[in-house]
Design an enzyme around this catalytic site. Structure first.
Site, mmCIF file in Angstrom:
data_model
loop_
_atom_site.group_PDB
_atom_site.id
_atom_site.type_symbol
_atom_site.label_atom_id
_atom_site.label_comp_id
_atom_site.label_asym_id
_atom_site.label_seq_id
_atom_site.Cartn_x
_atom_site.Cartn_y
_atom_site.Cartn_z
ATOM 1 C CG LEU A 1 -31.391 62.039 31.314
ATOM 2 C CD1 LEU A 1 -32.458 60.969 31.376
ATOM 3 C CD2 LEU A 1 -31.985 63.411 31.585
ATOM 4 C CB SER B 1 -32.011 46.553 39.116
ATOM 5 O OG SER B 1 -31.199 45.390 39.149
ATOM 6 C CE LYS B 2 -30.302 39.707 39.078
ATOM 7 N NZ LYS B 2 -28.974 39.553 39.319
ATOM 8 C CD GLN C 1 -24.568 42.455 38.968
ATOM 9 O OE1 GLN C 1 -25.659 42.861 38.611
ATOM 10 N NE2 GLN C 1 -23.448 42.746 38.324
ATOM 11 C CE1 TYR D 1 -28.219 49.514 37.109
ATOM 12 C CE2 TYR D 1 -28.036 47.454 38.325
ATOM 13 C CZ TYR D 1 -28.655 48.222 37.341
ATOM 14 O OH TYR D 1 -29.689 47.693 36.609
ATOM 15 C CB THR E 1 -31.732 45.313 27.094
ATOM 16 O OG1 THR E 1 -30.651 45.271 28.044
ATOM 17 C CG2 THR E 1 -33.038 45.010 27.805
ATOM 18 C CE LYS F 1 -31.234 50.746 38.226
ATOM 19 N NZ LYS F 1 -32.263 51.378 37.415
HETATM 20 P P1 NAP Z 1 -30.163 49.685 27.651
HETATM 21 O O1 NAP Z 1 -30.302 48.524 26.758
HETATM 22 O O2 NAP Z 1 -28.806 50.280 27.821
HETATM 23 O O3 NAP Z 1 -31.174 50.842 27.238
HETATM 24 C C1 NAP Z 1 -31.200 52.011 28.038
HETATM 25 C C2 NAP Z 1 -31.341 53.248 27.212
HETATM 26 O O4 NAP Z 1 -31.191 54.372 28.107
HETATM 27 C C3 NAP Z 1 -30.246 53.412 26.163
HETATM 28 O O5 NAP Z 1 -30.769 54.104 25.065
HETATM 29 C C4 NAP Z 1 -29.203 54.249 26.910
HETATM 30 O O6 NAP Z 1 -28.311 54.953 26.059
HETATM 31 C C5 NAP Z 1 -30.113 55.203 27.674
HETATM 32 N N1 NAP Z 1 -29.437 55.790 28.834
HETATM 33 C C6 NAP Z 1 -28.815 55.134 29.831
HETATM 34 N N2 NAP Z 1 -28.308 56.004 30.714
HETATM 35 C C7 NAP Z 1 -28.595 57.243 30.248
HETATM 36 C C8 NAP Z 1 -28.321 58.555 30.704
HETATM 37 N N3 NAP Z 1 -27.630 58.766 31.828
HETATM 38 N N4 NAP Z 1 -28.777 59.597 29.980
HETATM 39 C C9 NAP Z 1 -29.489 59.401 28.869
HETATM 40 N N5 NAP Z 1 -29.779 58.185 28.357
HETATM 41 C C10 NAP Z 1 -29.335 57.115 29.051
HETATM 42 O O7 NAP Z 1 -30.637 49.284 29.161
HETATM 43 P P2 NAP Z 1 -31.803 48.286 29.668
HETATM 44 O O8 NAP Z 1 -31.198 46.966 29.938
HETATM 45 O O9 NAP Z 1 -32.985 48.418 28.791
HETATM 46 O O10 NAP Z 1 -32.086 48.935 31.104
HETATM 47 C C11 NAP Z 1 -33.145 49.842 31.331
HETATM 48 C C12 NAP Z 1 -33.408 49.928 32.823
HETATM 49 O O11 NAP Z 1 -33.740 48.631 33.321
HETATM 50 C C13 NAP Z 1 -32.216 50.417 33.646
HETATM 51 O O12 NAP Z 1 -32.644 51.273 34.674
HETATM 52 C C14 NAP Z 1 -31.661 49.136 34.246
HETATM 53 O O13 NAP Z 1 -31.041 49.365 35.479
HETATM 54 C C15 NAP Z 1 -32.949 48.336 34.437
HETATM 55 N N6 NAP Z 1 -32.698 46.886 34.535
HETATM 56 C C16 NAP Z 1 -32.349 46.156 33.437
HETATM 57 C C17 NAP Z 1 -32.129 44.798 33.567
HETATM 58 C C18 NAP Z 1 -31.774 43.913 32.399
HETATM 59 O O14 NAP Z 1 -31.616 42.693 32.605
HETATM 60 N N7 NAP Z 1 -31.638 44.430 31.196
HETATM 61 C C19 NAP Z 1 -32.247 44.181 34.827
HETATM 62 C C20 NAP Z 1 -32.590 44.970 35.930
HETATM 63 C C21 NAP Z 1 -32.812 46.314 35.750
HETATM 64 P P3 NAP Z 1 -26.926 54.245 25.604
HETATM 65 O O15 NAP Z 1 -27.310 53.081 24.730
HETATM 66 O O16 NAP Z 1 -26.180 55.324 24.895
HETATM 67 O O17 NAP Z 1 -26.240 53.798 26.871
#
Ligand code: NAP
Length: 261
Positions: free
Chosen positions: A65, A142-143, A149, A155, A190, A159
């Site tokens: 995406l 996201s925060k 940040q 990013y 994650t 967000k």
């Molecule tokens: P993650 O561990 O990287 O998991 C995200 C999944 O989405 C992975 O399978 C990733 O594929 C896939 N993905 C990412 N970008 C993509 C794209 N452009 N097209 C298709 N697939 C895509 O991330 P997460 O930490 O769970 O984060 C999920 C959401 O939460 C995000 O929007 C992030 O901004 C938000 N968030 C997370 C945190 C945190 O602390 N973890 C904090 C604030 C906000 P790949 O593995 O190949 O990259």
């Protein structure tokens, strides 16, 4: 509490790993049918297998995406396969560290395109079907949209825009009974977070410093905790909740800085 989600169908972007995976598995626990839309091939196959072996239903669609055509096709395939669409979770995103000083106009543009556009694309193509089901949309933000940040302009801008779109769509879609809310995580372990924390010289110490700043229980939020809030917002149990930004962060963003227990 019965969330009344049995056999309801939801598309979750980035649903094969991390927070998205948590949401997908929580939906399955509730008897719902998740459609995983993302680029993680092996993780997508694994989670599909796990769900089907457990007697659940799901669909796994591999896609990078943003890609409006893919979003359109994914919505159509979902409806062709399961007959309806009850909601979407815009979740896929990467904190790619494109800063004001360290980045470039090209890198900023790429970051915003990658992190933001598919939130609109999927909602746009899902809309005719969500009108039929009075469906629900949850945007994972996201925060950083609120706190900043440093060093991650693309990013943070994406967000922030997701929060603005949450309220904008909630207003536009209220006439159809479609609710739109955002979930705002801060620190969740994650695969993406693990990669980031491991990039520090002393990652254990960095993690301890971070968790020490999380007021409630001095610990990371779990993907399951983000998922529980998200699935509640998808369900009719939150039938009068719309346009909200729900911070599931152990008090990280809003607590008085004087709090230090
Ligand atoms: P993650 O561990 O990287 O998991 C995200 C999944 O989405 C992975 O399978 C990733 O594929 C896939 N993905 C990412 N970008 C993509 C794209 N452009 N097209 C298709 N697939 C895509 O991330 P997460 O930490 O769970 O984060 C999920 C959401 O939460 C995000 O929007 C992030 O901004 C938000 N968030 C997370 C945190 C945190 O602390 N973890 C904090 C604030 C906000 P790949 O593995 O190949 O990259």
């Amino acid at each position: 509490m019965d969330l009344h989600l049995k056999n309801k169908v939801f598309i979750v972007t980035g649903g094969a790993k991390g927070i998205g995976e948590g949401i997908v598995l929580e939906l399955v626990k509730e008897g719902a049918i998740p459609v995983i839309l993302g680029r993680s091939k092996e993780a997508g196959i694994d989670i599909e297998k796990k769900i089907k072996e457990g007697g659940g239903k799901c669909l796994n669609i591999m896609a990078e995406l943003p890609n409006p055509e893919i979003c359109k096709e994914a919505v159509q395939k979902t409806v062709d396969t399961f007959g309806a669409l009850h909601g979407i979770v815009n979740n896929a995103g990467v904190n790619d560290g494109v800063g004001l000083d360290s980045g470039s106009p090209e890198a900023f543009k790429k970051s915003v395109i990658t992190n933001l556009l598919h939130y609109y694309d999927l909602a746009h193509y899902a809309l005719p079907h969500l009108k039929k089901t009075k469906g629900s949309i949850v945007n994972i933000s996201s925060k950083t949209a609120i706190t900043g940040q440093g060093g991650t302009s693309g990013y943070a801008a994406s967000k922030g825009a997701q929060l603005a779109l949450t309220r904008e769509w909630a207003v536009e879609l209220a006439q159809y009974g479609i609710r739109v809310n955002a979930v705002v995580p801060a620190e969740v372990m994650t695969p993406q977070y693990e990669r980031w924390i491991n990039s520090f010289d002393d990652s254990e110490r960095s993690l301890a410093q971070i968790t020490d700043r999380i007021p409630l229980e001095k610990r990371m939020t779990t993907s399951e905790e983000i998922a529980a809030a998200t699935v509640f917002l998808l369900s009719s149990r939150s039938s009068h909740t719309t346009g909200q930004w729900l911070f599931v962060d152990g008090g990280y963003v809003h607590f008085d800085r004087a709090y230090n227990r």
